[in-house]
Motif scaffolding. Structure first.
Motif, short mmCIF file in Angstrom:
data_model
loop_
_atom_site.label_atom_id
_atom_site.label_comp_id
_atom_site.label_asym_id
_atom_site.label_seq_id
_atom_site.Cartn_x
_atom_site.Cartn_y
_atom_site.Cartn_z
N ILE A 65 0.85 -1.19 0.00
CA ILE A 65 0.00 0.00 0.00
C ILE A 65 0.88 1.24 0.00
O ILE A 65 2.02 1.22 0.47
CB ILE A 65 -0.95 0.05 1.22
N PHE A 66 0.33 2.34 -0.56
CA PHE A 66 0.97 3.65 -0.50
C PHE A 66 0.19 4.52 0.50
O PHE A 66 -1.06 4.49 0.50
CB PHE A 66 0.99 4.32 -1.87
N VAL A 67 0.91 5.28 1.29
CA VAL A 67 0.27 6.10 2.32
C VAL A 67 0.87 7.51 2.29
O VAL A 67 2.10 7.66 2.30
CB VAL A 67 0.45 5.49 3.73
N TYR A 68 -0.02 8.50 2.27
CA TYR A 68 0.40 9.90 2.41
C TYR A 68 0.21 10.30 3.86
O TYR A 68 -0.87 10.11 4.44
CB TYR A 68 -0.42 10.81 1.49
N ILE A 69 1.24 10.87 4.45
CA ILE A 69 1.19 11.29 5.85
C ILE A 69 1.35 12.79 5.91
O ILE A 69 2.34 13.35 5.40
CB ILE A 69 2.30 10.60 6.68
N GLY A 70 0.38 13.48 6.55
CA GLY A 70 0.48 14.93 6.69
C GLY A 70 -0.79 15.63 6.29
O GLY A 70 -1.81 15.01 5.96
N GLN A 71 -0.72 16.97 6.31
CA GLN A 71 -1.86 17.81 6.00
C GLN A 71 -1.83 18.20 4.52
O GLN A 71 -1.07 17.65 3.72
CB GLN A 71 -1.85 19.04 6.90
N GLU A 72 -2.65 19.20 4.18
CA GLU A 72 -2.72 19.68 2.80
C GLU A 72 -1.38 20.26 2.36
O GLU A 72 -0.71 20.97 3.13
CB GLU A 72 -3.81 20.75 2.67
N SER A 73 -1.00 19.93 1.13
CA SER A 73 0.26 20.43 0.59
C SER A 73 0.27 20.21 -0.91
O SER A 73 -0.60 19.52 -1.48
CB SER A 73 1.45 19.73 1.23
N LEU A 74 1.27 20.78 -1.57
CA LEU A 74 1.44 20.54 -3.00
C LEU A 74 1.77 19.09 -3.27
O LEU A 74 1.33 18.52 -4.28
CB LEU A 74 2.56 21.44 -3.54
N LEU A 75 2.51 18.45 -2.36
CA LEU A 75 2.84 17.04 -2.51
C LEU A 75 1.58 16.18 -2.47
O LEU A 75 1.49 15.18 -3.19
CB LEU A 75 3.80 16.61 -1.41
N LYS A 76 0.60 16.57 -1.67
CA LYS A 76 -0.64 15.81 -1.58
C LYS A 76 -1.41 15.89 -2.90
O LYS A 76 -2.01 14.90 -3.34
CB LYS A 76 -1.50 16.33 -0.44
N LEU A 85 0.38 5.48 12.56
CA LEU A 85 1.44 4.67 11.97
C LEU A 85 2.05 3.74 13.01
O LEU A 85 2.03 4.03 14.22
CB LEU A 85 2.53 5.58 11.39
N PRO A 86 2.61 2.60 12.56
CA PRO A 86 3.33 1.73 13.50
C PRO A 86 4.49 2.47 14.15
O PRO A 86 5.07 3.39 13.56
CB PRO A 86 3.82 0.58 12.60
N LYS A 87 4.84 2.06 15.35
CA LYS A 87 5.91 2.73 16.09
C LYS A 87 7.25 2.59 15.40
O LYS A 87 8.15 3.43 15.59
CB LYS A 87 5.99 2.17 17.50
N ALA A 88 7.41 1.57 14.58
CA ALA A 88 8.69 1.36 13.91
C ALA A 88 8.93 2.35 12.78
O ALA A 88 10.06 2.48 12.29
CB ALA A 88 8.75 -0.06 13.35
N VAL A 89 7.89 3.08 12.36
CA VAL A 89 8.02 4.03 11.26
C VAL A 89 8.61 5.33 11.78
O VAL A 89 8.05 5.96 12.70
CB VAL A 89 6.66 4.29 10.58
N THR A 90 9.71 5.75 11.21
CA THR A 90 10.37 7.00 11.59
C THR A 90 10.36 7.95 10.40
O THR A 90 10.86 7.61 9.32
CB THR A 90 11.82 6.73 12.02
N LEU A 91 9.79 9.12 10.61
CA LEU A 91 9.69 10.12 9.56
C LEU A 91 10.68 11.24 9.82
O LEU A 91 10.73 11.79 10.93
CB LEU A 91 8.26 10.68 9.48
N GLN A 92 11.44 11.59 8.82
CA GLN A 92 12.38 12.70 8.95
C GLN A 92 11.69 14.04 8.75
O GLN A 92 12.12 15.06 9.29
CB GLN A 92 13.52 12.55 7.95
N ASP A 93 10.61 14.02 7.95
CA ASP A 93 9.90 15.26 7.67
C ASP A 93 8.47 14.92 7.32
O ASP A 93 8.15 13.80 6.90
CB ASP A 93 10.58 16.01 6.52
N VAL A 94 7.56 15.86 7.51
CA VAL A 94 6.15 15.74 7.18
C VAL A 94 5.75 16.99 6.39
O VAL A 94 6.13 18.11 6.77
CB VAL A 94 5.29 15.60 8.46
N PRO A 95 5.01 16.86 5.27
CA PRO A 95 4.38 15.64 4.76
C PRO A 95 5.37 14.67 4.14
O PRO A 95 6.46 15.05 3.72
CB PRO A 95 3.40 16.18 3.72
N ALA A 96 4.91 13.40 4.07
CA ALA A 96 5.75 12.34 3.52
C ALA A 96 4.86 11.31 2.84
O ALA A 96 3.66 11.22 3.12
CB ALA A 96 6.59 11.68 4.60
N ILE A 97 5.47 10.54 1.94
CA ILE A 97 4.78 9.43 1.26
C ILE A 97 5.61 8.17 1.48
O ILE A 97 6.82 8.18 1.27
CB ILE A 97 4.61 9.71 -0.24
#
Length: 424
Positions: free
Chosen positions: A139-150, A174-186
């Protein structure tokens, strides 16, 4: 165009063409089979189409199922560029989606449920996220609020919803194992892990999604094989169950900065349980188990020159493919294409005789017998006799080259005397 199609759908569904056609276009959904009466595959697929319709109806799906005869509705076939049969399309609003997967009931229903709903679905809780992950391999998941990336994400999802699933979620689910460097992210979740999209490294989002929509290794059929070939990447195929331990080790020993990681990025991995498709491609018989690398853009392939027994052997073979030193066989040239056509015809005839020998003998023996009979009658025909004068009729005297009556000659070639003429 859309209004005209809706009118045809209304007629096919026993509706009267009316102003409500626009309602049917934008609020009703159809999955349609485009067929021709002379197509044998269409007749074979028809019972499956009825099963799909019955299953969707029992599920309460809003999708209607139907079929269109392109020999009758030629303008629709031309409008949607129908070239092969049967062609399956799903219509939702003013959009149409082509189905290119296996012609099975479960696969078509899965496609219908995925495409007929929202293109991007929200994951609002941890439980819902875990439920989705347990039912889908990728699956693909978009994480974050409204943005140009969205906005780019939604555009790419509309293009690739026919192949996979797209969701949105917040960081909290998200699962605890997921680490995001920046938001929004895909992120793409597959193979028991996840990969993040990096616009600087990965480039265009649509290209990245198209590349990542396949698991790292999975069972491949002819449909997914040609979809993977569109990426212009070699496809590494092996017999499942024989070399699987090598593949698992190979997929887990890659570390960033090594030569092997480039090999992984440049080759798609998959396995097949049978060798019928490969036999048709190479026009021969591969030994089981087998390892082969396919270049689907030119229908070429590479085979290892020696037995693959260790990781080093496998890496050596894969690197030879990537650097071009491996011998490329096959291809899509005129000669190879002609050979492949004759090989396919031979395989079809052999399979027919194996499945129904008596019927096959009749099918092939009847025209051969007719041709042999025609040739035999032609060769043994008796020429017509020369024309003879009718009894009692007087033959016309022969004329010489100048049109004068030829002199009557005795059998010995001497001209008759006047006395002989009197006696006559």
């Amino acid at each position: 165009m859309l209004w005209f199609l809706c009118c045809v759908i209304c007629l096919l569904c026993n509706f009267v063409s009316c102003p409500l056609c626009w309602y049917h276009a934008f609020f009703l959904k159809y999955i349609l089979q485009f067929y021709t009466p002379w197509c044998a595959y269409c007749h074979t697929f028809e019972p499956i189409l009825y099963e799909v319709g019955a299953e969707l109806k029992s599920m309460g799906s809003p999708v209607n199922v139907g079929k269109i005869d392109t020999t009758v509705h030629t303008s629709i076939a031309s409008e949607f560029n129908i070239r092969g049969y049967p062609t399956i399309k799903l219509f939702k609003g003013d959009l149409s989606f082509d189905y290119k997967g296996p012609r099975t009931k479960d696969a078509i229903i899965e496609f219908t449920n995925r495409v007929s709903g929202p293109v991007v679905k929200p994951l609002s809780s941890v439980q819902l996220f875990q439920h989705v992950m347990s039912h889908h391999d990728l699956i693909f998941v978009y994480i974050g609020q409204e943005s140009l990336l969205k906005k780019k994400y939604y555009k790419a999802a509309t293009e690739y919803i026919v192949h996979t699933y797209f969701f949105t979620a917040s960081e909290e689910v998200l699962p605890k194992a997921v680490t995001l460097q920046d938001v929004p992210a895909i992120a793409v979740f597959k193979d028991g892990t996840y990969y993040l999209y990096n616009e600087i490294v990965d480039g265009d989002l649509s290209f990245w999604i198209n590349r990542e929509r396949f698991p790292s290794y999975f069972q491949i059929d002819s449909f997914s094989l040609y979809q993977m070939g569109e990426l212009s990447k070699p496809v590494f195929l092996y017999k499942h169950g024989e070399y699987i331990y090598i593949i698992y080790i190979l997929m887990n020993i890659y570390t960033v900065g090594t030569e092997s990681i480039q090999t992984l990025c440049d080759i798609s991995f998959g396995y097949m349980d049978g060798n019928e498709y490969i036999n048709g491609l190479i026009m021969g018989e591969v030994e089981m188990p087998f390892i082969i690398v396919l270049n689907m853009t030119i229908d070429g392939y590479c085979l290892p020159e020696s037995t693959i027994e260790t990781i080093e052997d496998l890496l050596r073979f894969l690197n030879s493919v990537l650097d071009g030193s491996a011998k490329l066989l096959g291809g899509n040239g005129f000669l190879q294409h002609t050979k492949r056509v004759f090989n396919k015809a031979r395989s079809t005839v052999v399979s027919m005789f194996q499945a129904a020998p008596f019927f096959s003998c009749f099918v092939f023996g009847l025209p051969v017998g007719i041709v042999v009979l025609v040739i035999w009658r032609t060769c043994t025909a008796v020429p017509a006799d020369d024309e003879k004068p009718m009894e009692g009729a007087t033959a016309s005297p022969a004329l010489d080259a100048h049109g004068r009556k030829a002199k009557e000659m005795q059998p010995d070639g001497i001209e008759k005397t006047s006395e002989a003429k009197k006696e006559d």
